[in-house]
Design a protein around this motif. Sequence first.
Motif, PDB file in Angstrom:
ATOM      1  N   LYS A  96       0.916  -1.075   0.060  1.00 41.45           N
ATOM      2  CA  LYS A  96       0.079   0.061  -0.096  1.00 41.45           C
ATOM      3  C   LYS A  96       1.039   1.225  -0.238  1.00 41.45           C
ATOM      4  CE  LYS A  96      -3.681   2.705   1.353  1.00 41.45           C
ATOM      5  NZ  LYS A  96      -3.070   3.737   1.974  1.00 41.45           N
ATOM      6  N   LYS A  97       2.112   0.853   0.569  1.00 40.83           N
ATOM      7  CA  LYS A  97       2.525   2.126   1.125  1.00 40.83           C
ATOM      8  C   LYS A  97       2.912   2.517  -0.524  1.00 40.83           C
ATOM      9  CE  LYS A  97       3.587   2.508   5.852  1.00 40.83           C
ATOM     10  NZ  LYS A  97       4.974   2.040   6.829  1.00 40.83           N
ATOM     11  N   LEU A  98       3.783   1.596  -1.182  1.00 37.69           N
ATOM     12  CA  LEU A  98       4.522   1.551  -2.419  1.00 37.69           C
ATOM     13  C   LEU A  98       3.555   1.887  -3.396  1.00 37.69           C
ATOM     14  CD1 LEU A  98       6.487   1.235  -4.337  1.00 37.69           C
ATOM     15  CD2 LEU A  98       5.731  -1.433  -4.865  1.00 37.69           C
ATOM     16  N   PHE A  99       2.538   1.763  -3.363  1.00 40.33           N
ATOM     17  CA  PHE A  99       1.587   2.478  -4.287  1.00 40.33           C
ATOM     18  C   PHE A  99       1.391   4.019  -4.264  1.00 40.33           C
ATOM     19  CE2 PHE A  99      -2.915   4.085  -4.799  1.00 40.33           C
ATOM     20  CZ  PHE A  99      -3.188   3.709  -6.548  1.00 40.33           C
ATOM     21  N   ASP A 100       1.063   3.833  -2.626  1.00 37.47           N
ATOM     22  CA  ASP A 100       0.813   5.740  -2.705  1.00 37.47           C
ATOM     23  C   ASP A 100       2.210   6.605  -3.136  1.00 37.47           C
ATOM     24  OD1 ASP A 100      -1.888   5.285  -1.327  1.00 37.47           O
ATOM     25  OD2 ASP A 100      -0.736   5.158   0.872  1.00 37.47           O
ATOM     26  N   ARG A 101       2.911   6.345  -3.120  1.00 37.25           N
ATOM     27  CA  ARG A 101       4.272   6.911  -2.809  1.00 37.25           C
ATOM     28  C   ARG A 101       4.351   6.710  -4.358  1.00 37.25           C
ATOM     29  NH1 ARG A 101       7.703   3.973  -0.584  1.00 37.25           N
ATOM     30  NH2 ARG A 101       8.443   2.702  -1.770  1.00 37.25           N
ATOM     31  N   SER A 102       4.606   5.770  -5.506  1.00 42.79           N
ATOM     32  CA  SER A 102       4.386   5.754  -6.904  1.00 42.79           C
ATOM     33  C   SER A 102       3.557   6.698  -7.438  1.00 42.79           C
ATOM     34  CB  SER A 102       4.645   4.388  -6.947  1.00 42.79           C
ATOM     35  OG  SER A 102       5.773   3.498  -6.952  1.00 42.79           O
ATOM     36  N   TYR A 103       1.911   6.492  -6.392  1.00 42.68           N
ATOM     37  CA  TYR A 103       0.844   7.486  -7.597  1.00 42.68           C
ATOM     38  C   TYR A 103       1.135   8.917  -7.400  1.00 42.68           C
ATOM     39  CZ  TYR A 103      -4.096   8.893  -8.071  1.00 42.68           C
ATOM     40  OH  TYR A 103      -4.989   9.468  -8.480  1.00 42.68           O
ATOM     41  N   GLN A 104       1.481   9.203  -5.136  1.00 50.01           N
ATOM     42  CA  GLN A 104       2.065  10.703  -5.743  1.00 50.01           C
ATOM     43  C   GLN A 104       2.864  11.209  -6.356  1.00 50.01           C
ATOM     44  OE1 GLN A 104       3.368  11.281  -1.735  1.00 50.01           O
ATOM     45  NE2 GLN A 104       2.614  13.876  -1.853  1.00 50.01           N
ATOM     46  N   GLU A 105       3.847  10.799  -6.935  1.00 48.01           N
ATOM     47  CA  GLU A 105       5.313  10.787  -7.509  1.00 48.01           C
ATOM     48  C   GLU A 105       4.492  10.927  -8.887  1.00 48.01           C
ATOM     49  OE1 GLU A 105       8.357   8.470  -6.875  1.00 48.01           O
ATOM     50  OE2 GLU A 105       8.865   9.200  -4.847  1.00 48.01           O
ATOM     51  N   LEU A 106       3.893  10.430  -9.669  1.00 48.14           N
ATOM     52  CA  LEU A 106       3.590   9.828 -11.049  1.00 48.14           C
ATOM     53  C   LEU A 106       2.567  11.318 -11.102  1.00 48.14           C
ATOM     54  CD1 LEU A 106       3.057   9.001 -13.520  1.00 48.14           C
ATOM     55  CD2 LEU A 106       0.912   7.581 -12.500  1.00 48.14           C
ATOM     56  N   ALA A 123       2.887  -3.343  -6.496  1.00 42.66           N
ATOM     57  CA  ALA A 123       1.714  -2.889  -5.484  1.00 42.66           C
ATOM     58  C   ALA A 123       0.895  -3.344  -5.624  1.00 42.66           C
ATOM     59  CB  ALA A 123       1.814  -1.206  -5.354  1.00 42.66           C
ATOM     60  N   VAL A 124      -0.567  -3.212  -6.868  1.00 43.65           N
ATOM     61  CA  VAL A 124      -1.851  -3.760  -6.711  1.00 43.65           C
ATOM     62  C   VAL A 124      -1.072  -5.369  -7.200  1.00 43.65           C
ATOM     63  CG1 VAL A 124      -2.336  -1.443  -7.162  1.00 43.65           C
ATOM     64  CG2 VAL A 124      -2.373  -3.301  -8.681  1.00 43.65           C
ATOM     65  N   ARG A 125      -0.567  -5.805  -8.125  1.00 40.31           N
ATOM     66  CA  ARG A 125      -0.241  -7.488  -8.292  1.00 40.31           C
ATOM     67  C   ARG A 125      -0.004  -8.380  -7.001  1.00 40.31           C
ATOM     68  NH1 ARG A 125       4.059 -10.863 -11.743  1.00 40.31           N
ATOM     69  NH2 ARG A 125       2.697 -12.864 -10.819  1.00 40.31           N
ATOM     70  N   ASN A 126       0.887  -7.762  -6.245  1.00 36.82           N
ATOM     71  CA  ASN A 126       1.354  -8.236  -4.874  1.00 36.82           C
ATOM     72  C   ASN A 126       0.223  -7.972  -3.610  1.00 36.82           C
ATOM     73  OD1 ASN A 126       3.921  -8.962  -6.588  1.00 36.82           O
ATOM     74  ND2 ASN A 126       4.960  -7.429  -5.077  1.00 36.82           N
ATOM     75  N   PHE A 127      -0.718  -7.046  -3.463  1.00 36.71           N
ATOM     76  CA  PHE A 127      -1.497  -6.783  -2.584  1.00 36.71           C
ATOM     77  C   PHE A 127      -2.787  -7.817  -3.291  1.00 36.71           C
ATOM     78  CE2 PHE A 127      -5.098  -4.829  -0.656  1.00 36.71           C
ATOM     79  CZ  PHE A 127      -4.537  -4.381   0.171  1.00 36.71           C
ATOM     80  N   ALA A 128      -3.357  -8.164  -4.050  1.00 40.85           N
ATOM     81  CA  ALA A 128      -4.084  -9.209  -4.325  1.00 40.85           C
ATOM     82  C   ALA A 128      -3.678 -10.954  -4.507  1.00 40.85           C
ATOM     83  CB  ALA A 128      -4.475  -8.744  -6.138  1.00 40.85           C
ATOM     84  N   THR A 129      -2.446 -10.831  -4.711  1.00 39.52           N
ATOM     85  CA  THR A 129      -2.082 -11.918  -4.307  1.00 39.52           C
ATOM     86  C   THR A 129      -1.404 -12.443  -2.776  1.00 39.52           C
ATOM     87  OG1 THR A 129      -0.536 -12.542  -6.379  1.00 39.52           O
ATOM     88  CG2 THR A 129       0.435 -13.788  -4.802  1.00 39.52           C
ATOM     89  N   CYS A 130      -1.262 -11.400  -1.702  1.00 42.13           N
ATOM     90  CA  CYS A 130      -0.892 -12.038  -0.641  1.00 42.13           C
ATOM     91  C   CYS A 130      -2.449 -11.519  -0.083  1.00 42.13           C
ATOM     92  CB  CYS A 130      -0.181 -10.371  -0.102  1.00 42.13           C
ATOM     93  SG  CYS A 130       0.803 -10.267  -0.319  1.00 42.13           S
ATOM     94  N   HIS A 131      -3.135 -11.267   0.109  1.00 41.52           N
ATOM     95  CA  HIS A 131      -4.851 -11.085   0.601  1.00 41.52           C
ATOM     96  C   HIS A 131      -4.949 -12.303  -0.621  1.00 41.52           C
ATOM     97  CE1 HIS A 131      -8.368 -10.015   0.970  1.00 41.52           C
ATOM     98  NE2 HIS A 131      -8.894 -10.796   0.084  1.00 41.52           N
ATOM     99  N   SER A 132      -5.029 -13.252  -1.237  1.00 43.32           N
ATOM    100  CA  SER A 132      -5.634 -14.301  -1.571  1.00 43.32           C
ATOM    101  C   SER A 132      -4.833 -15.740  -1.583  1.00 43.32           C
ATOM    102  CB  SER A 132      -5.477 -14.211  -3.263  1.00 43.32           C
ATOM    103  OG  SER A 132      -4.368 -14.403  -3.805  1.00 43.32           O
TER     104      SER A 132
END
Length: 203
Positions: A96-106, A123-132
Amino acid sequence: MHIYAFGSVCRGEIDRGSDVDLLACVDGPAPQIDPGKYSVYSYERLRALWSEGNPFAWHLHLESKLLFSSDGSDFLADLGRPEPYISVVSDCEKFKKLFDRSYQELENCSNSAVFNLSCMFLAVRNFATCHSLSIGQPIFSRNSPLMVNPSLPLGAEAFFVLTRARLLSTRGYGEGITPDEISATINAASAIPHWMAALRSQK
């Protein structure tokens, strides 16, 4: 030494952007193995990943194929089932932190747009994989964000941009991403934090 294939080639998900993921299990220095082509792990480290219930251990346990064995054994199969995966909270917070940081920089600068879009995909792929994995329904596909419930609330075009950015950033393969595609993906990706929260509410 043991050599395994894993990833998309073992799932039958190959396309023009796929590579072949190879694991080399070694018991000491292996200068003959190119680390640019193989993921090189010691037997000791793999045993530790199994005991930790690490997602990579589960990935190998569920989706690897033995290609070569120097002694006729199947080392990963002999390790058995990994321990339960218990680090989902910290792992999801990290992605989630990786997504937030990358999105803000983008949003702030387009100079590293492909890199930041690539990080958002990771970030979204690994988040979904870890959740699953945490709910006992592991999905290791690159499309895992679209295969969980609820699925990633992005249109097909925006998700395709993220996927292309990952291939461009890591393999130098694919079509360039236009400013209009970047802008559209920034707008669509604003819904991703709510999706992440919805997924983890299932815990």
